[in-house]
Design an enzyme around this catalytic site. Structure first.
Site, PDB file in Angstrom:
ATOM      1  N   HIS A  51      23.096 -33.107   4.407  1.00  0.00           N
ATOM      2  CA  HIS A  51      21.637 -32.758   4.208  1.00  0.00           C
ATOM      3  C   HIS A  51      21.364 -31.358   4.351  1.00  0.00           C
ATOM      4  CE1 HIS A  51      19.593 -36.893   5.243  1.00  0.00           C
ATOM      5  NE2 HIS A  51      19.916 -36.817   4.029  1.00  0.00           N
ATOM      6  N   ASP A  80      22.286 -35.560  12.616  1.00  0.00           N
ATOM      7  CA  ASP A  80      21.174 -36.453  13.029  1.00  0.00           C
ATOM      8  C   ASP A  80      21.681 -37.748  13.131  1.00  0.00           C
ATOM      9  OD1 ASP A  80      20.283 -34.063  11.908  1.00  0.00           O
ATOM     10  OD2 ASP A  80      19.205 -34.809  10.495  1.00  0.00           O
ATOM     11  N   HIS A 122      16.615 -30.395  17.081  1.00  0.00           N
ATOM     12  CA  HIS A 122      16.199 -30.979  15.722  1.00  0.00           C
ATOM     13  C   HIS A 122      14.743 -31.527  15.513  1.00  0.00           C
ATOM     14  CE1 HIS A 122      16.804 -33.284  11.904  1.00  0.00           C
ATOM     15  NE2 HIS A 122      17.710 -32.365  11.621  1.00  0.00           N
ATOM     16  N   ASP A 142      19.534 -28.956   5.431  1.00  0.00           N
ATOM     17  CA  ASP A 142      19.312 -28.112   6.652  1.00  0.00           C
ATOM     18  C   ASP A 142      20.596 -27.997   7.431  1.00  0.00           C
ATOM     19  OD1 ASP A 142      19.018 -30.965   7.094  1.00  0.00           O
ATOM     20  OD2 ASP A 142      17.750 -30.413   8.979  1.00  0.00           O
TER      21      ASP A 142
END
Length: 270
Positions: free
Chosen positions: A31, A179, A237, A33
C-alpha cells in the site's frame, strides 16, 4: 528501516538519522503509505554517491514495480539495489547478522502483509576487569571465558566462570504489526516481546469501519498485547478522521496500562 512512506527522507533528516547507516529496508505490504517514499530515497542515496548495496525485503511484486522506476529515474546509481523477496503468508527468518534476526509475522489485511519480529541474539558474558588482572588471564583465553568457560590457573586450580564474569543484559525483542485486523493467530509470534507496535487505525466506536477495511481498533490492539503478555504497547497508524490521539491511549490503557502513542520524532526505550 521498516516501511518507507512519503516524507520518510524529511523525517530522517529531522531526526538526524544518517542516511549512510541505512542498509536494509523491510516493507510490510504494497500500500502506498508504506512504500511511496522508496524511489525518492533510492535516488537521494545515489546523489550522495553511496557505494554500499541497499537491501529491500518485501513481497516479490515490489521488484517488478520499482525496477522500471529505478531505470527511469536512477539509471546511473553508484550502488546496487538488492531485492530480497519473502512470502508474507509464512513466518521465516529473512535477515540475520551478528547481533539480531528478523522474522516475518503473517498478518491479515486486504493484501498480503507481514509484520516483523526483531530479536537480539544472546550476548557473550561480561568479564570482570579486576579478575583479568588478579588471575593474569591471557588475552587469547578471554573469548572462551566470555562464552562460559572456566579458567584453569598455572597450578591447575579451576576458577568458576560465574566468579570471573557477569551475565549480559537479556536480549530484547521488538514486534511490528501494521497493517492488520484483529487476529489472534499472531499471538505465538509476539509472545512476551519487550515492545509491540500494533496498528490502531480506529477507535472502538468505529469497529464496523475497522472490520470493513481490515484494520484494528485501539481496544483490539490492547487485547492482543494483554493476551501475548508483552511488556509495552505502542499504538500508531491512526486514521486521519481523528484529531485527539489521547482517546486512543485511554481506550487501550483500559485493557493494557503500559500503552503509549507513537508520535513523530519519538525515541522509545524498552
Amino acid at each position: 528501516m521498516i516501511d518507507c512512506g512519503e516524507g520518510t527522507q524529511r523525517q530522517m533528516l529531522a531526526s538526524k538519522v544518517k542516511l549512510s547507516r541505512l542498509n536494509n529496508i523491510f516493507i510490510s505490504h504494497l500500500h502506498g503509505d508504506h512504500c511511496f517514499g522508496l524511489i525518492g530515497l533510492i535516488s537521494t542515496l545515489g546523489m550522495f554517491n553511496r557505494t554500499a548495496d541497499l537491501y529491500i525485503h518485501s513481497h516479490p511484486s515490489l521488484q517488478s514495480i520499482l525496477t522500471p522506476l529505478i531505470s527511469t529515474f536512477c539509471d546511473d546509481l553508484s550502488y546496487k539495489v538488492c531485492f530480497e523477496p519473502f512470502d508474507p503468508s509464512k513466518s521465516e527468518v529473512i535477515y540475520e547478522d551478528r547481533s539480531l534476526t528478523v522474522t516475518t509475522i503473517p498478518l491479515k489485511h486486504k493484501m498480503p502483509t507481514a509484520g516483523f519480529l526483531f530479536s537480539e541474539k544472546e550476548r557473550a558474558r561480561n568479564i570482570k576487569r579486576e579478575m583479568i588482572d588478579f588471575y593474569q588471564i591471557p588475552l587469547q583465553t578471554i573469548p572462551l571465558i566470555k562464552q562460559g568457560a572456566d579458567f584453569v590457573t598455572e597450578d591447575g586450580s579451576i576458577v568458576a566462570n560465574d566468579r570471573l564474569t557477569v551475565a549480559p543484559a537479556p536480549p530484547k525483542k521488538y514486534a511490528y504489526c501494521s497493517d492488520t485486523m484483529y487476529w489472534e493467530r499472531i499471538l505465538p509470534f509476539i509472545d512476551s516481546v519487550d515492545c509491540l507496535y500494533h496498528e490502531s487505525t480506529f477507535l472502538h466506536d468505529d469497529l464496523a469501519k475497522a472490520k470493513a477495511t481490515m484494520h484494528s481498533t485501539a481496544l483490539q490492539a490492547a487485547k492482543i498485547a494483554a493476551m501475548a503478555n508483552v511488556k509495552q504497547l505502542l499504538l500508531g497508524h491512526f486514521s486521519a478522521r481523528y484529531d485527539d490521539f489521547q482517546a486512543f491511549l485511554m481506550e487501550a490503557r483500559s485493557v493494557f496500562p503500559n500503552t503509549f502513542v507513537a508520535t513523530d520524532g519519538d525515541t522509545i526505550e524498552f
